[in-house]
Design a protein around this motif. Structure first.
Motif, PDB file in Angstrom:
ATOM      1  N   LEU A  74      -4.193   0.234   9.235  1.00 14.64           N
ATOM      2  CA  LEU A  74      -4.711   1.159  10.241  1.00 14.64           C
ATOM      3  C   LEU A  74      -4.721   0.501  11.623  1.00 14.64           C
ATOM      4  O   LEU A  74      -4.369   1.133  12.632  1.00 14.64           O
ATOM      5  N   ASP A  75      -5.101  -0.770  11.667  1.00  9.91           N
ATOM      6  CA  ASP A  75      -5.096  -1.499  12.943  1.00  9.91           C
ATOM      7  C   ASP A  75      -3.680  -1.613  13.483  1.00  9.91           C
ATOM      8  O   ASP A  75      -3.460  -1.498  14.703  1.00  9.91           O
ATOM      9  N   ALA A  76      -2.709  -1.843  12.585  1.00 10.14           N
ATOM     10  CA  ALA A  76      -1.311  -1.962  13.014  1.00 10.14           C
ATOM     11  C   ALA A  76      -0.819  -0.659  13.628  1.00 10.14           C
ATOM     12  O   ALA A  76       0.023  -0.661  14.536  1.00 10.14           O
TER      13      ALA A  76
ATOM     14  N   LEU B 144       0.802  -1.213   0.000  1.00 13.15           N
ATOM     15  CA  LEU B 144       0.000   0.000   0.000  1.00 13.15           C
ATOM     16  C   LEU B 144       0.841   1.271   0.000  1.00 13.15           C
ATOM     17  O   LEU B 144       1.995   1.280   0.438  1.00 13.15           O
ATOM     18  N   GLU B 145       0.213   2.349  -0.476  1.00 11.57           N
ATOM     19  CA  GLU B 145       0.823   3.666  -0.463  1.00 11.57           C
ATOM     20  C   GLU B 145      -0.312   4.687  -0.407  1.00 11.57           C
ATOM     21  O   GLU B 145      -1.439   4.393  -0.820  1.00 11.57           O
ATOM     22  N   ILE B 146      -0.023   5.865   0.099  1.00 18.90           N
ATOM     23  CA  ILE B 146      -1.028   6.929   0.122  1.00 18.90           C
ATOM     24  C   ILE B 146      -0.897   7.744  -1.153  1.00 18.90           C
ATOM     25  O   ILE B 146       0.202   8.176  -1.523  1.00 18.90           O
TER      26      ILE B 146
ATOM     27  N   GLU C  49       4.805   6.966   1.151  1.00 18.03           N
ATOM     28  CA  GLU C  49       4.994   5.657   1.763  1.00 18.03           C
ATOM     29  C   GLU C  49       4.771   5.750   3.270  1.00 18.03           C
ATOM     30  O   GLU C  49       4.944   6.817   3.870  1.00 18.03           O
ATOM     31  N   PHE C  50       4.381   4.623   3.875  1.00 15.57           N
ATOM     32  CA  PHE C  50       4.197   4.606   5.331  1.00 15.57           C
ATOM     33  C   PHE C  50       4.570   3.216   5.852  1.00 15.57           C
ATOM     34  O   PHE C  50       4.289   2.197   5.203  1.00 15.57           O
ATOM     35  N   PRO C  51       5.224   3.161   6.993  1.00 10.21           N
ATOM     36  CA  PRO C  51       5.763   1.883   7.497  1.00 10.21           C
ATOM     37  C   PRO C  51       4.717   0.825   7.798  1.00 10.21           C
ATOM     38  O   PRO C  51       4.988  -0.373   7.688  1.00 10.21           O
ATOM     39  N   GLU C  52       3.503   1.233   8.178  1.00 10.36           N
ATOM     40  CA  GLU C  52       2.457   0.250   8.508  1.00 10.36           C
ATOM     41  C   GLU C  52       2.083  -0.616   7.309  1.00 10.36           C
ATOM     42  O   GLU C  52       1.502  -1.692   7.480  1.00 10.36           O
TER      43      GLU C  52
END
Length: 277
Positions: free
Chosen positions: A179-181, A137-139, A228-231
Motif C-alpha cells: 500500500l505504501d508503494a 501477495l494477491e487480492i 494480481e497487482f504490481p505493487e
C-alpha cells in the motif's frame, strides 16, 4: 614292515588327521566369521538407511504453509516408517512468541525473516535459518469478482469491506508495504491474526476482499477469485526455516528440513504457488 616303520607311519597318519581337523576347524571358524560380518554389515546398512530417524517431530509453521507442509508431513512419515509429524500453524509472530516462551518444538518455519529474528535473537535456534521459498501477495475477492476489483487502489472504494492481516503478522506487514508503494491509504473492516483468518472472511462472504498470499488464493479453489497487482512485487516475503536449539527430536528435525529443501520439497511448494528463493 618293521615295528619302527609301523610306528613312524602311525605317527604320520595321526599328524595328518590332526592337520585336517585343524584345517576344517579353521574353515568353520572363517565361515562363521564371514557370516557374522555379513550380518553386522547388514545391520549397519539398515541402521544407515533408517538414518536414526524415529518418533515425533513437532513443526511450528506459518499458516500459509498449511497445505504444503501437511503434504510433506505425510511424505516424511511414509519415507520414515514409525515417525509422526505434528504441526502447529498460525501467525508467525504468535508462533515465535510461543517458542521463545518455552513451547517444545523441533522446527520453525516463518513467513518472514523479521519474525524469525525473534527466535534467533533469543538464542532459540540451532544454526542459521535458511530461506527455502518466497511468497507474493494477491487480492482475494468473492467468486466472480462482483465488485470488479482490478487493482490495489480499488480496495479503497467507499463501502467496500476489505480485510487485512494484522501488521505484526508477515502478510499484514507485506500488505502495508504494498500500500505504501502505491501511495494508498486503506482502513480495513478488520485486522486478522493470520492469513487464513483473513481469507476465511471472504470465503464466508463476511468481507468483499482480502489481501493475502497467492498460495492461499490457490488453495481456496473456487471459493474466491484472485486478482494480481504490481505493487506486490515490492512486498515479496522470504520464508526461513530452522531447527530449534532445544529440539526434543533433533535427528528428525534435520531430516524434515532436508525434505523441505530437497527437490521433492521444492516441487510440492512451487506447485502450491510459492516462488523459489
Amino acid at each position: 614292515m618293521t615295528r619302527t616303520a609301523r610306528r613312524n607311519r602311525r605317527t604320520a597318519q595321526v599328524a595328518g588327521a590332526g592337520a585336517a581337523a585343524l584345517l576344517a576347524l579353521s574353515a568353520c571358524s572363517s565361515s562363521g566369521s564371514d557370516s557374522s560380518s555379513a550380518q553386522s554389515d547388514s545391520a549397519g546398512s539398515a541402521a544407515s538407511d533408517s538414518g536414526g530417524v524415529s518418533g515425533t517431530v513437532t513443526v511450528f509453521a506459518a499458516a500459509s504453509l498449511k497445505e504444503s507442509f501437511t503434504t510433506l508431513g505425510r511424505r516424511f512419515e511414509k519415507e520414515h516408517p514409525g515417525t509422526k509429524v505434528t504441526f502447529s500453524f498460525g501467525g508467525s509472530d504468535s508462533l515465535a512468541a510461543s517458542i521463545t516462551g518455552g513451547a517444545p518444538a523441533d522446527v520453525f518455519a516463518a513467513a518472514s525473516p523479521r519474525t524469525m529474528r525473534f527466535v534467533t535473537d533469543a538464542g532459540d535456534a540451532s544454526g542459521a535459518p535458511a530461506t527455502f521459498v518466497r511468497n507474493q501477495l494477491e487480492i482475494a475477492t468473492l467468486p466472480g469478482n462482483p465488485d470488479k476489483i482490478a487493482a490495489l487502489k480499488d480496495l479503497t472504494k467507499s463501502g467496500l469491506k476489505v480485510v487485512l492481516c494484522d501488521q505484526e503478522v508477515p502478510c499484514g506487514a507485506a500488505a502495508q508495504k504494498a500500500l505504501d508503494a502505491g501511495g494508498l491509504d486503506l482502513t480495513p473492516v478488520s485486522y486478522e491474526q493470520d492469513v487464513k483468518a483473513a481469507l476465511t472472511k471472504v470465503e464466508l462472504k463476511e468481507a468483499d476482499a482480502a489481501v493475502v498470499y497467492r498460495t492461499d488464493v490457490r488453495s481456496a479453489g473456487d471459493k474466491v477469485e484472485g486478482v494480481e497487482f504490481p505493487e506486490s512485487a515490492d512486498a515479496v516475503n522470504d520464508y526461513p526455516i530452522v531447527q530449534l536449539k532445544d529440539a526434543p527430536n533433533a535427528e528428525a528435525a534435520r531430516a524434515f528440513i532436508a525434505l523441505v529443501r530437497s527437490a521433492e520439497g521444492r516441487q510440492v511448494l512451487t506447485e502450491a504457488g510459492f516462488l523459489t528463493p
